[in-house]
Design a protein around this motif. Structure first.
Motif, PDB file in Angstrom:
ATOM      1  N   ALA A 536       0.830  -1.211   0.000  1.00  0.00           N
ATOM      2  CA  ALA A 536       0.000   0.000   0.000  1.00  0.00           C
ATOM      3  C   ALA A 536       0.862   1.258   0.000  1.00  0.00           C
ATOM      4  O   ALA A 536       0.529   2.244  -0.671  1.00  0.00           O
ATOM      5  N   VAL A 537       1.951   1.240   0.744  1.00  0.00           N
ATOM      6  CA  VAL A 537       2.840   2.407   0.776  1.00  0.00           C
ATOM      7  C   VAL A 537       3.299   2.759  -0.626  1.00  0.00           C
ATOM      8  O   VAL A 537       3.299   3.938  -1.027  1.00  0.00           O
ATOM      9  N   HIS A 538       3.681   1.757  -1.397  1.00  0.00           N
ATOM     10  CA  HIS A 538       4.201   2.030  -2.739  1.00  0.00           C
ATOM     11  C   HIS A 538       3.075   2.363  -3.720  1.00  0.00           C
ATOM     12  O   HIS A 538       3.235   3.244  -4.568  1.00  0.00           O
ATOM     13  N   PRO A 615      -1.994   5.796  12.670  1.00  0.00           N
ATOM     14  CA  PRO A 615      -1.754   4.545  11.935  1.00  0.00           C
ATOM     15  C   PRO A 615      -2.217   4.606  10.483  1.00  0.00           C
ATOM     16  O   PRO A 615      -3.167   5.316  10.144  1.00  0.00           O
ATOM     17  N   LEU A 616      -1.500   3.875   9.640  1.00  0.00           N
ATOM     18  CA  LEU A 616      -1.951   3.673   8.268  1.00  0.00           C
ATOM     19  C   LEU A 616      -3.095   2.677   8.311  1.00  0.00           C
ATOM     20  O   LEU A 616      -2.963   1.583   8.882  1.00  0.00           O
ATOM     21  N   ARG A 617      -4.212   3.015   7.680  1.00  0.00           N
ATOM     22  CA  ARG A 617      -5.411   2.166   7.767  1.00  0.00           C
ATOM     23  C   ARG A 617      -5.811   1.639   6.393  1.00  0.00           C
ATOM     24  O   ARG A 617      -5.582   2.283   5.370  1.00  0.00           O
ATOM     25  N   TYR A 618      -6.398   0.478   6.421  1.00  0.00           N
ATOM     26  CA  TYR A 618      -6.986  -0.132   5.230  1.00  0.00           C
ATOM     27  C   TYR A 618      -8.252   0.635   4.861  1.00  0.00           C
ATOM     28  O   TYR A 618      -8.762   1.452   5.637  1.00  0.00           O
ATOM     29  N   SER A 619      -8.774   0.368   3.687  1.00  0.00           N
ATOM     30  CA  SER A 619      -9.938   1.129   3.199  1.00  0.00           C
ATOM     31  C   SER A 619     -11.149   1.025   4.112  1.00  0.00           C
ATOM     32  O   SER A 619     -11.976   1.944   4.159  1.00  0.00           O
ATOM     33  N   ASP A 620     -11.281  -0.069   4.881  1.00  0.00           N
ATOM     34  CA  ASP A 620     -12.441  -0.209   5.769  1.00  0.00           C
ATOM     35  C   ASP A 620     -12.167   0.306   7.171  1.00  0.00           C
ATOM     36  O   ASP A 620     -12.992   0.135   8.083  1.00  0.00           O
ATOM     37  N   GLY A 621     -11.004   0.938   7.371  1.00  0.00           N
ATOM     38  CA  GLY A 621     -10.664   1.499   8.670  1.00  0.00           C
ATOM     39  C   GLY A 621      -9.808   0.614   9.543  1.00  0.00           C
ATOM     40  O   GLY A 621      -9.311   1.055  10.585  1.00  0.00           O
ATOM     41  N   ASN A 622      -9.619  -0.657   9.160  1.00  0.00           N
ATOM     42  CA  ASN A 622      -8.774  -1.554   9.947  1.00  0.00           C
ATOM     43  C   ASN A 622      -7.311  -1.117   9.892  1.00  0.00           C
ATOM     44  O   ASN A 622      -6.859  -0.523   8.905  1.00  0.00           O
TER      45      ASN A 622
END
Length: 847
Positions: A536-538, A615-622
């Motif tokens: 995801a970072v890249h 924090p870096l989060r996934y699209s659903d907030g996780n």
């Protein structure tokens, strides 16, 4: 250059088995003992072990190898086999098209052999050049010597390079040899030595420009860029008078040797133009034909030509050459075997070679013992075969030539598909070699660490995980070598300084959070290519603002290990440096990265000013870091008791990270977990090794054994069945995948096997350095002097000790009896007291 000798077996006038190292081809590294110079490969003509050929090499001297070829027929039918003895010379990947003629009346200096190089605008890799190249070095066959100074040098003004003027020349002429695009223009000046500005115009091919110079008493030639379109400076030719340009000679590859054959004596002597010396081959009495194969590959061409048993020259594309002794037919009755020997040698002159190959019969009696060395518990016998194959893959995965630091080296590689340097893989290779060949292990560590004054802080390619420090700690605990500790400490200190952001061009510590990132050097932070947060970072181009956890956690443990080494080597003045970093990095991870919501340490976002945002989060907030990266502070020894409990529950829970095949790297409850991933959904051994050691530091040898025994069992089942030593294993069914003759990241299996089953083995976590370590001769007792990691708060730690299984034991530390568990005869879990005071451990038999 590399001379290859190999055997191609087959059925007579039928299929042949060509041992290609770049894909599955029916041959297997079968046995290796580096100390004895003994290596065996198996060729499966009919699976499984019905018709096969074992090729058994024994190194007799540095320049001579005797080879036993054992042909076996286990079927009820007679078999007619053939053998092809093959010899070929291999050039480096970059072989210059031209070279400076020896008759040239002057001195040639390659542009990368400078005294000093300074770029006006620094680059993150100035002190960590990929693959250990020189700063500013670029490689191509278009260049004399294969190397040139990068185009970057002439693109910007202010860049400066200096060279030693050869032979004390006072004045004369220099000829610049360079490569630049058509109609391009670049400008240089030579302050104090050259009369005027140099204008270099490109032609699209190698060009030259002669310029007069006057040293005026200095010993250096300085060239300064005045900017331009850029060019690649190949080198400088110094001469005493004008017009003495470097004479270039064609340097075309010549694959075919001059051959001297003596059919009556069954001997060949080969002389290759570009390789010094002579190569000789002799073989046992048999029906044979001497042939040459003029092609660059055998996999297709030789198979197509298998029915041509008439011609002595098999003509292909003429891009390569194989000298071939075609032995046929070898008649094997049902349920029989047949042995044939050959000899391969090298000498500086043909008479030396001839004398050796005349002695084939004298070498035939060479003892070839394939018994495993060491005393192993009988309970480890089910794993012995798979361990043998992994040891063979490790020892036989050597490639040459690899270019680094202006030299060519022989090098252990994860698998022969990778003819290159790999930093973290090679750290694990060294860990494996610690179990099989300690001298080679230290050479492997040495290849990736650099001395004071070196341009690069360490030799870097790939994931910047500092496995070399763990490999050295392991080697020191096996040897207690003060010389090795003294030698490697300053090299590892440089490695640490760069990784922790306190040396030269390092950009790892640029954010105010003091949490480290290495995206400027490689896309992969922890070796886990498709780790979701990293991907995801890249994808989102967040490299400048998001940090992983593993790099900071690794640096904390790195500093703690160096701290122990500093105490042991008398470098106590360095302790405050490590203490400061340990406090800073630990506090930063705790303050900014711990996420109580997810129960993991998070990838951390930063704003444009470098301040942490969350924090870096996934699209659903996780939390995007529900995985092993988020658990790595456990390995660093910085978690409080609540965090430790949470993370241990995550690691060993089947709902989260524990799978039927062992520990994965992504939480299975995370929305981004995939069953078809490379790392995401697979089980690999290296990060399990870190957690195995961590469990010993945490006083949980039961969990350490869960990791080790699961890994050994998964590997055994696959390798016993397929004979392959795979890269990784599918989480649900444990079947292997990836590279089929892998040894790099799979070497923890060798550590686990010896820790659990080899008598005379003591295994610690990361927080113990053994100053002394002695086993009784019959492995019925042990004594050792222990130094503890004082930078981690005192707590109970465990060690594993493998001893004589016929005895019962009790253990003492500084005179006080310790808690000891014996899960099976011969293996002991010993729990040490919760203190950091150094002391003596004694394990003796109960009377």
């Amino acid at each position: 250059m590399r001379f290859d000798f190999f055997v191609v077996p087959g059925y007579y006038r039928n299929k042949v088995l060509i041992p290609n190292v770049l894909f599955e081809s029916g041959y297997f590294p079968w046995y290796a003992d580096s100390a004895k110079g003994h290596y065996v490969y198996r060729y499966e003509l009919e699976w499984k072990d019905q018709v096969y050929v074992d090729v058994d090499y024994q190194v007799m001297r540095n320049n001579t190898v005797i080879c036993l070829i054992r042909c076996v027929n286990r079927t009820k039918l007679p078999q007619n086999l053939s053998l092809n003895l093959m010899g070929s010379m291999n050039y480096p990947e970059i072989w210059p098209k031209n070279k400076v003629a020896a008759s040239s009346a002057g001195s040639w200096i390659n542009a990368v052999d400078y005294r000093d190089l300074k770029f006006a605008s620094p680059h993150p890799k100035d002190n960590l050049v990929t693959d250990g190249l020189m700063r500013g070095e670029t490689r191509s066959a278009d260049f004399i010597g294969g190397s040139a100074l990068t185009k970057r040098f002439c693109e910007l003004a202010g860049n400066q390079v200096s060279y030693k003027i050869p032979g004390g020349m006072k004045k004369g002429f220099i000829t610049l040899v360079y490569l630049a695009g058509e109609q391009s223009v670049s400008r240089l000046s030579g302050p104090g030595l050259l009369e005027k500005e140099i204008v270099l115009r490109g032609t699209g091919k190698l060009s030259t420009l002669e310029v007069p110079f006057d040293s005026k008493g200095t010993s250096s030639l300085v060239l300064r860029s005045l900017a331009g379109d850029g060019l690649e400076l190949n080198g400088i030719f110094f001469s005493g008078r004008s017009g003495q340009m470097p004479a270039l000679e064609d340097n075309q590859k010549i694959a075919a040797p001059e051959v001297s054959a003596d059919a009556a004596k069954r001997q060949l002597i080969l002389k290759y133009r570009d390789a010094s010396g002579y190569y000789g081959i002799s073989w046992d009495k048999a029906l044979f034909k001497i042939r040459e194969i003029r092609n660059d590959e055998l996999d297709v061409f030789f198979r197509k030509m298998v029915h041509n048993h008439v011609d002595s020259i098999l003509r292909g594309n003429n891009l390569g050459h194989f000298e071939n002794v075609f032995i046929r037919p070898l008649e094997l009755p049902a349920e029989s075997e047949l042995n044939l020997r050959c000899l391969v040698t090298y000498g500086k002159d043909p008479n030396q070679v001839r004398q050796t190959i005349d002695s084939l019969d004298l070498f035939k009696s060479a003892l070839m013992d394939s018994a495993a060395s060491g005393s192993y518990l009988s309970s480890g016998q089910p794993y012995a075969f798979s361990q043998k194959l992994l040891r063979a893959a490790l020892a036989e995965n050597i490639v040459y030539p690899i270019y680094t630091q202006r030299n060519y080296i022989r090098h252990f590689t994860p698998g022969k598909w990778w003819n290159s340097l790999y930093t973290w893989d090679s750290g694990f290779i060294a860990l494996g070699l610690n179990e099989t060949d300690l001298n080679s292990a230290l050479e492997c560590i040495n290849a990736y660490t650099t001395p004071s004054g070196s341009q690069s802080a360490f030799i870097h390619h790939g994931s910047p995980v500092p496995v070399q420090v763990y490999a050295l700690l392991d080697a020191l605990n096996k040897t207690q070598s003060k010389a090795a500790a003294q030698y490697f400490y300053p090299r590892l200190k440089r490695y640490y300084a760069f990784l922790s952001g306190s040396m030269g061009s390092s950009t790892t510590r640029k954010l105010s959070s003091n949490i480290l990132k290495t995206w400027d050097y490689f896309y992969n932070s922890g070796g886990w290519d498709d780790y979701p947060a990293q991907v995801a970072v890249h994808e989102q181009k967040l490299e400048s603002s998001v940090t992983p956890v593993i790099t900071t956690a690794q640096c904390i443990r790195f500093a703690k290990i160096l701290r122990m080494m500093a105490r042991a080597t008398g470098n106590r003045a360095d302790l405050p440096l490590y203490d400061k970093d340990i406090r800073t990095f630990s506090a930063s991870l705790q303050q900014y990265a711990w996420n109580p919501e997810s129960g993991y340490f998070s990838y951390l976002r930063h704003d444009q000013s470098g301040k942490p945002e969350g924090p870096l989060r996934y699209s659903d907030g996780n939390d995007y870091n529900m995985g092993l990266d988020g658990a790595y502070p456990l390995m660093a020894g910085i978690c409080d008791s609540a965090q430790q409990s949470i993370l241990l529950a995550k690691i060993f829970s089947p709902r989260h990270m524990w799978t039927p095949s062992g520990l994965g790297v992504v939480d299975q409850s995370a929305p981004y977990f995939r069953k078809d991933g490379y790392w995401n959904g697979s089980v690999w051994m290296p990060h399990q090794w870190f957690m195995w050691k961590t469990m010993l530091d945490l006083g949980r040898p039961d969990l350490a054994m869960q990791i080790a025994s699961t890994g050994l069992e998964v590997f055994k089942k696959e390798t016993d069945n397929s004979y392959y030593t795979f890269e990784h294993y599918l989480a649900q069914n444990g079947r292997g995948a990836g590279w089929h003759q892998f040894s790099g990241l799979s070497t923890p299996l060798l550590s686990w096997y010896n820790a659990c089953y080899k008598q005379g083995t003591i295994t610690t976590g990361f927080e113990i350095l053994l100053q002394e370590s002695t086993f009784k001769e019959d492995f019925s007792g042990y004594e050792g002097e222990l130094i503890f990691d004082e930078s981690t708060p005192a707590h109970s730690r465990s060690i594993m000790v493998c001893l004589n299984p016929s005895k019962r034991y009790h253990a003492f530390f500084n005179g006080k009896e310790l808690r000891l568990v014996q899960p099976y005869p011969g293996l002991l879990y010993v729990t040490l007291p919760g203190a950091n005071k150094s002391g003596k451990i004694i394990i003796r038999t109960k009377t």
